[in-house]
Design an enzyme around this catalytic site. Structure first.
Site, PDB file in Angstrom:
ATOM      1  N   SER A   1      -2.775   6.774   5.994  1.00  0.00           N
ATOM      2  CA  SER A   1      -2.084   5.732   6.749  1.00  0.00           C
ATOM      3  C   SER A   1      -2.934   5.312   7.940  1.00  0.00           C
ATOM      4  O   SER A   1      -3.268   6.142   8.798  1.00  0.00           O
ATOM      5  CB  SER A   1      -0.717   6.227   7.230  1.00  0.00           C
ATOM      6  OG  SER A   1      -0.107   5.278   8.087  1.00  0.00           O
TER       7      SER A   1
ATOM      8  N   SER B   1       0.839  -1.200   0.000  1.00  0.00           N
ATOM      9  CA  SER B   1       0.000   0.000   0.000  1.00  0.00           C
ATOM     10  C   SER B   1       0.872   1.247   0.000  1.00  0.00           C
ATOM     11  O   SER B   1       2.096   1.174   0.114  1.00  0.00           O
ATOM     12  CB  SER B   1      -0.910   0.000   1.236  1.00  0.00           C
ATOM     13  OG  SER B   1      -0.148   0.255   2.408  1.00  0.00           O
TER      14      SER B   1
ATOM     15  N   SER C   1       0.934   3.724   2.257  1.00  0.00           N
ATOM     16  CA  SER C   1       0.972   4.418   3.545  1.00  0.00           C
ATOM     17  C   SER C   1       2.353   4.955   3.900  1.00  0.00           C
ATOM     18  O   SER C   1       2.473   5.821   4.762  1.00  0.00           O
ATOM     19  CB  SER C   1       0.491   3.487   4.664  1.00  0.00           C
ATOM     20  OG  SER C   1       1.416   2.444   4.897  1.00  0.00           O
TER      21      SER C   1
ATOM     22  N   LYS D   1       5.499   0.741   9.406  1.00  0.00           N
ATOM     23  CA  LYS D   1       5.315   2.165   9.691  1.00  0.00           C
ATOM     24  C   LYS D   1       6.622   2.714  10.266  1.00  0.00           C
ATOM     25  O   LYS D   1       7.583   1.973  10.470  1.00  0.00           O
ATOM     26  CB  LYS D   1       4.184   2.399  10.701  1.00  0.00           C
ATOM     27  CG  LYS D   1       2.851   1.762  10.361  1.00  0.00           C
ATOM     28  CD  LYS D   1       2.165   2.406   9.175  1.00  0.00           C
ATOM     29  CE  LYS D   1       0.845   1.716   8.863  1.00  0.00           C
ATOM     30  NZ  LYS D   1       0.245   2.206   7.604  1.00  0.00           N
TER      31      LYS D   1
END
Length: 324
Positions: A289, A129, A131, A186
């Site tokens: 996100s 993705s 994010s 992250k």
């Protein structure tokens, strides 16, 4: 031997069935567990081959050679010099591994190497993705260091060495707290004891605003849109992040998570006190996100490793290299 063929066929069918059910979404697969079981099963066959099956085949081959030697000696006594037949071919056929050992013991060295590398050194991941744009793009194939934060036993994820604790600014892979079978990636924004504030799209750590420097707008080639881009000084080295000015600062849809009482939500954003043994994570694509602002803190037990290198992006090979 016949029984071992059937047993091995059942075991291999079980592995294929598990992978197939996982692929079609009938079950929630666990690759670490699958690799561990494959290592154990093929290792057991490898040991059995070395200790039982190979010695047995060698004895059978030696028996054929001994019988052939006795026959030649008997024929020599009878004055017959020429003997038909070649025992070498028969010996080679007897010594050859049967198919069920080729697909088990024969694969063990490769599976064992993959298991050790993936479990204790480096694990590959694919970015699914956006994010972490602009640091990581969709399709990036990355490597994750499995020992920096401490070596953990596979499957049960129990830490056996301390390592270095995650630092602010690290890009970390972890098991998604609401669904630990999924891996997320992250950036570490808050470590245990920090107070993290993300208000009006400005990040503050322990009361100090995180320094940012405006950069030229970032073009997201997937959406063909420009976003505000900044250098952010979080940790030892700055990294890039983007904001979408059209998205409000209010955090919509935050779930009920462990230690939620440590956080205060308002129309401006959120303020959280990071509990001991936990980390506050955010994506570099701040307005796209799903991170700690929505589902809470990452416990130390969920840590997988530190992401540090893009080893391939098939649509953009220039992406290969390290990142901050």
């Amino acid at each position: 031997m016949q029984a071992m063929q059937y047993v091995t066929a059942v075991i291999l069918a079980a592995f294929v069935g598990y992978v197939g059910a996982w692929y079609v979404g009938a079950i929630e697969g666990n690759f670490a567990l699958l690799l561990f079981l494959a290592t154990v099963v093929t290792g057991a066959y490898w040991l059995a081959e070395r200790l039982v099956f190979l010695p047995r085949r060698r004895r059978a081959a030696q028996a054929i050679e001994n019988a052939a030697a006795e026959r030649r000696a008997e024929l020599d006594r009878m004055g017959i010099a020429k003997v038909d037949g070649d025992v070498q071919e028969a010996k080679e056929r007897i010594l050859m591994q049967p198919w069920w050992l080729d697909w088990t013991a024969g694969l063990f060295p490769v599976i064992a190497i993959v298991f050790v590398l993936r479990s204790f050194l480096f694990e590959p991941f694919k970015i699914p993705s956006g994010s972490m744009i602009p640091t990581l793009l969709v399709g990036d194939l990355i490597l994750v260091n499995k020992f920096t934060y401490g070596i953990r036993l596979p499957v049960i994820n129990k830490k056996i060495t301390q390592g270095t604790p995650p630092q602010r600014g690290d890009v970390m892979v972890f098991r998604y707290p609401p669904q630990p079978s999924m891996d997320y990636i992250k950036r570490v924004v808050g470590v245990p004891g920090d107070e993290i504030a993300y208000l009006n799209k400005r990040l503050t750590v322990n009361g100090k605003p995180v320094a940012t420097t405006a950069l030229p707008d970032f073009l997201d080639e997937d959406t063909m849109r420009y976003f505000k881009q900044y250098d952010e000084s979080l940790g030892e080295k700055p990294h890039r992040m983007i904001n979408n000015p059209d998205v409000p600062a209010y955090i919509q849809g935050a779930s009920d998570y462990a230690f939620r009482e440590n956080c205060r939500y308002s129309v401006e954003g959120v303020v959280c006190k990071v509990p001991e043994g936990h980390y506050f994570m955010m994506g570099d694509n701040r307005d796209n996100s799903l991170d700690s602002r929505y589902w809470g803190f990452v416990p130390d037990a969920n840590i997988v490793g530190k992401a540090f290198f893009v080893w391939m992006n098939f649509s953009n090979p220039k992406r290969i290299g390290g990142f901050q």
